[in-house]
Design a protein around this motif. Structure first.
Motif, PDB file in Angstrom:
ATOM      1  N   SER A 142       9.816   1.870   5.181  1.00 32.67           N
ATOM      2  CA  SER A 142       8.789   2.197   6.166  1.00 32.67           C
ATOM      3  C   SER A 142       7.419   1.743   5.679  1.00 32.67           C
ATOM      4  N   ASN A 143       6.557   1.423   6.650  1.00 39.86           N
ATOM      5  CA  ASN A 143       5.143   1.138   6.367  1.00 39.86           C
ATOM      6  C   ASN A 143       4.941  -0.028   5.401  1.00 39.86           C
ATOM      7  N   VAL A 144       5.665  -1.135   5.633  1.00 40.33           N
ATOM      8  CA  VAL A 144       5.533  -2.283   4.728  1.00 40.33           C
ATOM      9  C   VAL A 144       4.888  -3.502   5.387  1.00 40.33           C
ATOM     10  N   ALA A 145       5.008  -3.635   6.695  1.00 39.33           N
ATOM     11  CA  ALA A 145       4.604  -4.880   7.358  1.00 39.33           C
ATOM     12  C   ALA A 145       3.217  -4.777   7.974  1.00 39.33           C
ATOM     13  N   ARG A 169       8.340   1.997  12.706  1.00 36.94           N
ATOM     14  CA  ARG A 169       8.577   2.553  11.373  1.00 36.94           C
ATOM     15  C   ARG A 169       8.161   1.585  10.270  1.00 36.94           C
ATOM     16  N   ILE A 170       8.502   0.315  10.391  1.00 41.01           N
ATOM     17  CA  ILE A 170       8.260  -0.631   9.290  1.00 41.01           C
ATOM     18  C   ILE A 170       6.824  -1.127   9.245  1.00 41.01           C
ATOM     19  N   LEU A 171       6.068  -0.951  10.330  1.00 44.26           N
ATOM     20  CA  LEU A 171       4.678  -1.393  10.332  1.00 44.26           C
ATOM     21  C   LEU A 171       3.791  -0.409   9.574  1.00 44.26           C
ATOM     22  N   LYS A 172       2.806  -0.956   8.859  1.00 47.58           N
ATOM     23  CA  LYS A 172       1.766  -0.135   8.265  1.00 47.58           C
ATOM     24  C   LYS A 172       0.857   0.400   9.365  1.00 47.58           C
ATOM     25  N   ILE A 173       0.169   1.501   9.088  1.00 48.45           N
ATOM     26  CA  ILE A 173      -0.868   1.960  10.010  1.00 48.45           C
ATOM     27  C   ILE A 173      -1.939   0.867  10.091  1.00 48.45           C
ATOM     28  N   GLY A 174      -2.292   0.487  11.291  1.00 43.74           N
ATOM     29  CA  GLY A 174      -3.203  -0.625  11.506  1.00 43.74           C
ATOM     30  C   GLY A 174      -2.492  -1.947  11.718  1.00 43.74           C
TER      31      GLY A 174
END
Length: 278
Positions: A142-145, A169-174
């Motif tokens: 999670s939160n890597v891309a 899920r895999i995207l970072k905030i922003g």
């Protein structure tokens, strides 16, 4: 159509067949980049030639847009391409993110993964990686891309809310995505909706445009924007494989429209919608 697993297996077999074609066969195949229009696969593609990083060996002409052109990729970004095929969008993304970034392609067809890895080896890229995986269960933390792209693939996924929840899920905030896909306004003839070839070709698998955009919203995304929309016209020589002449005219005179859209959306906070949290 049958169960979700049977649908996935049908799509996987079709795209394995395309991946195993050599470049010359693909260039003249109705299932790939060329000539005739007796298959639906080759009627939607956009021209990548003007984009930096474009590699002809990786272009199987299976897309319906140019998501990487609209993806606002910056140097050093971590980019994920869902349904990466032979690697075309990954190599274009790599030209944008540069040597300091990372690009990961996800595809559930082993033959496509092998083809993409071979293309990456030829190009000598050490920051482009291809992983075998299902978009409904993306094999990433999670939160890597920073950026997710996808080209005419999400509509093939039976559980679209789950797929978009995985993107969230895999995207970072922003972080954000730019996804090209096929959507509908109106109803397709039943004979087209139940045709396996038209499903694998991204037509029968398409859902209503407003439903598609609502799924994105329900998954927790903000700033949802249509970056591009173009009509898709299915030629008569394809329609005649499924419809009579009278049915073709009825369909063409109806209000039903098929569109390729490229959609942008952002993950602005950790909060997510009802379809993207367990």
């Amino acid at each position: 159509m049958n169960t979700n697993e049977e649908i996935k297996e049908m799509v996987k077999q079709k795209y394995a067949e395309i991946a195993l074609q050599n470049q010359e066969t693909n260039a003249s195949s109705c299932c790939g980049s060329g000539g005739c229009s007796t298959e639906v696969y080759n009627i939607m593609t956009d021209d990548y030639d003007h984009l930096e990083g474009y590699n002809p060996d990786a272009d199987l002409k299976l897309g319906c847009g140019l998501p990487t052109e609209f993806a606002k990729i910056k140097k050093g970004d971590y980019v994920v391409d869902l349904g990466s095929g032979a690697g075309n969008d990954c190599f274009v993304a790599r030209a944008e993110t540069g040597e300091t970034g990372k690009v990961v392609g996800i595809d559930f067809t082993p033959e496509m993964i092998e083809k993409a890895r071979n293309n990456a080896d030829k190009l000598g890229f050490n920051n482009v990686e291809f992983r075998l995986g299902d978009i409904e269960n993306i094999p990433l933390m999670s939160n890597v891309a920073n950026v997710v792209v996808s080209n005419c693939v999400m509509n093939l996924v039976p559980n679209k809310p789950k797929a978009f929840s995985e993107v969230h899920r895999i995207l970072k905030i922003g972080g954000h995505f730019s996804i090209s896909d096929i959507v509908l306004e109106g109803d397709l003839p039943e004979k087209i909706k139940t045709a396996a070839e038209m499903y694998a070709g991204c037509v029968a698998s398409a859902i209503q445009k407003e439903e598609y955009l609502q799924i994105i919203k329900n998954s927790g995304f903000k700033n949802i924007t249509l970056q591009k929309q173009k009509p898709i016209i299915v030629p008569d020589d394809i329609l005649k494989n499924y419809l009579t002449e009278e049915e073709i005219q009825t369909y063409k005179n109806s209000s039903t429209r098929i569109y390729s859209i490229t959609v942008f959306a952002e993950k602005q906070d950790a909060c997510c919608g009802p379809n993207c949290c367990n």
